[in-house]
Design an enzyme around this catalytic site. Structure first.
Site, mmCIF file in Angstrom:
data_model
loop_
_atom_site.group_PDB
_atom_site.id
_atom_site.type_symbol
_atom_site.label_atom_id
_atom_site.label_comp_id
_atom_site.label_asym_id
_atom_site.label_seq_id
_atom_site.Cartn_x
_atom_site.Cartn_y
_atom_site.Cartn_z
ATOM 1 N N ARG A 83 11.549 3.649 3.498
ATOM 2 C CA ARG A 83 11.113 2.649 4.474
ATOM 3 C C ARG A 83 12.325 1.810 4.829
ATOM 4 O O ARG A 83 13.018 1.310 3.945
ATOM 5 C CB ARG A 83 10.002 1.765 3.927
ATOM 6 C CG ARG A 83 9.727 0.580 4.860
ATOM 7 C CD ARG A 83 8.478 -0.172 4.532
ATOM 8 N NE ARG A 83 7.285 0.605 4.861
ATOM 9 C CZ ARG A 83 6.055 0.103 4.787
ATOM 10 N NH1 ARG A 83 5.865 -1.139 4.400
ATOM 11 N NH2 ARG A 83 5.015 0.855 5.102
ATOM 12 N N ARG A 99 0.797 -1.219 0.000
ATOM 13 C CA ARG A 99 0.000 0.000 0.000
ATOM 14 C C ARG A 99 0.829 1.267 0.000
ATOM 15 O O ARG A 99 0.559 2.197 -0.746
ATOM 16 C CB ARG A 99 -0.913 0.068 1.237
ATOM 17 C CG ARG A 99 -2.230 -0.621 1.075
ATOM 18 C CD ARG A 99 -2.672 -1.161 2.407
ATOM 19 N NE ARG A 99 -1.769 -2.223 2.771
ATOM 20 C CZ ARG A 99 -1.948 -3.484 2.381
ATOM 21 N NH1 ARG A 99 -2.986 -3.825 1.692
ATOM 22 N NH2 ARG A 99 -1.067 -4.407 2.705
ATOM 23 N N THR A 100 1.814 1.326 0.875
ATOM 24 C CA THR A 100 2.551 2.576 1.019
ATOM 25 C C THR A 100 3.274 2.901 -0.291
ATOM 26 O O THR A 100 3.190 4.015 -0.807
ATOM 27 C CB THR A 100 3.542 2.480 2.193
ATOM 28 O OG1 THR A 100 2.816 2.095 3.349
ATOM 29 C CG2 THR A 100 4.219 3.810 2.451
ATOM 30 N N HIS A 160 5.260 5.503 11.687
ATOM 31 C CA HIS A 160 4.710 5.430 10.330
ATOM 32 C C HIS A 160 3.768 6.626 10.161
ATOM 33 O O HIS A 160 2.552 6.474 10.072
ATOM 34 C CB HIS A 160 3.959 4.096 10.169
ATOM 35 C CG HIS A 160 3.662 3.708 8.756
ATOM 36 N ND1 HIS A 160 3.815 4.559 7.677
ATOM 37 C CD2 HIS A 160 3.207 2.536 8.235
ATOM 38 C CE1 HIS A 160 3.465 3.920 6.569
ATOM 39 N NE2 HIS A 160 3.095 2.695 6.878
ATOM 40 N N LYS A 166 25.946 -4.443 -2.054
ATOM 41 C CA LYS A 166 27.415 -4.353 -2.138
ATOM 42 C C LYS A 166 28.000 -3.704 -0.893
ATOM 43 O O LYS A 166 29.196 -3.448 -0.822
ATOM 44 C CB LYS A 166 27.816 -3.528 -3.367
ATOM 45 C CG LYS A 166 27.320 -4.084 -4.682
ATOM 46 C CD LYS A 166 27.788 -3.170 -5.823
ATOM 47 C CE LYS A 166 27.115 -3.525 -7.136
ATOM 48 N NZ LYS A 166 27.305 -2.460 -8.143
#
Ligand code: NCD
Length: 294
Positions: free
Chosen positions: A96, A46-47, A124, A75
């Site tokens: 995120r 969703r986000t 959030h 890496k």
């Protein structure tokens, strides 16, 4: 979330309301020429997709780090370097990350705005803004009684939401198993902010006392020991039976994804607002992007 005043939040909610027709498809070129960089070090549906839709509905563009495994993170590149590179490519960063405080750290290194799309078990905030918008549209923010139910320890959505609700003087029920109680530090902050807090493991005690039932998923991926998860899995489940004595105007919310917290036959009741809630992510995230970048 603690960076937001009541005025800041009200501004976002007002802007989101203005943008709702555009969220439904009316053309806008407000962010034409702007690029949002999407850095997701943890899973998201969703986000990620709602921010992408929000950006495109405003005429802007996105660039996407497909996954940490497929990028230079694999890496050994550190977040600070990644951010300093991306600031040369985009106008804002959506981040995120699995570590609490990652977005704040990234913002310290970045010359362009950083939006926190979830930092581990921390916060959030954009979810909270769409949660508040949903409450405003589908219930009321004034004199609100709300139950936050489920994983209050690791659930970042409820951490951010609880802070924001202090600005609206809500009555908050904290409903969780003993092992997943709201962290003491947050409870102290909430009490100092003057909200009325009630804490109980019993959903039945709270369910007919509230206007909003905010369900959450038990955050399996954050448990250090899988057997601890097994002990609390499936603790709460909203069923038609449980809804028999609730308030007439009750709304049920959930940031989604759900596992088994809400029985599927609840979806067709008048109480269920979680899919509408996820749609409201579009106008609210459009408002955020427009305030950050336009
Ligand atoms: C939430 C999250 O990522 O914290 N999901 C979301 O953004 N809607 C809730 C969850 O994962 O349980």
């Amino acid at each position: 979330m603690r960076d937001f005043s009541r005025n800041d939040i009200d501004l976002v909610l007002k802007k989101a309301e203005e943008l709702e027709p555009f969220a439904r498809g009316k053309k806008s070129r407000e962010l034409e020429g702007k690029i949002l960089a999407m850095l997701f070090y943890e899973p998201s549906t969703r986000t990620r997709l709602s921010f992408e839709t929000a950006m495109k509905r405003l005429g802007g563009d996105t660039i996407d780090m497909v996954s940490a495994e497929a990028s230079s993170v694999a890496k050994g590149e550190n977040l600070a370097d990644t951010v300093r590179v991306i600031e040369g490519y985009a106008d804002a960063i959506l981040l995120r990350h699995s570590k609490e405080g990652a977005a704040r750290m990234a913002a310290d290194f970045s010359a362009i705005p950083v939006i926190n799309a979830g930092d581990g078990a921390g916060h959030h905030p954009t979810q909270t803004l769409l949660d508040l918008y949903t409450i405003k549209r589908e219930s009321r923010l004034k004199d609100l009684s709300i139950a936050l139910v489920g994983d209050l320890k690791y659930g970042r959505t409820v951490h951010s939401l609880a802070y924001a609700l202090t600005l609206y003087g809500a009555n908050i029920w904290l409903v969780s198993p003993e092992q997943l109680r709201m962290p003491e530090s947050i409870k102290n902050d909430l009490s100092h902010a003057g909200v009325s807090l009630k804490e109980t493991p019993s959903l039945v005690k709270a369910i007919d006392q509230v206007d909003v039932l905010y369900m959450t998923r038990i955050q399996k991926e954050r448990f250090p020991d899988p057997s601890e998860y097994q002990k609390v899995a499936g603790t709460y489940r909203i069923t038609l039976e449980l809804l028999r004595n609730v308030r007439e105007n009750l709304i049920i919310m959930h940031p989604l994804p759900r596992v088994d917290e809400i029985a599927p036959d609840v979806d067709s009741t008048k109480y269920a607002k979680y899919f509408k809630q996820s749609f409201y992510g579009i106008p609210v995230r459009m408002a955020i992007l427009s305030l950050v970048m336009a």
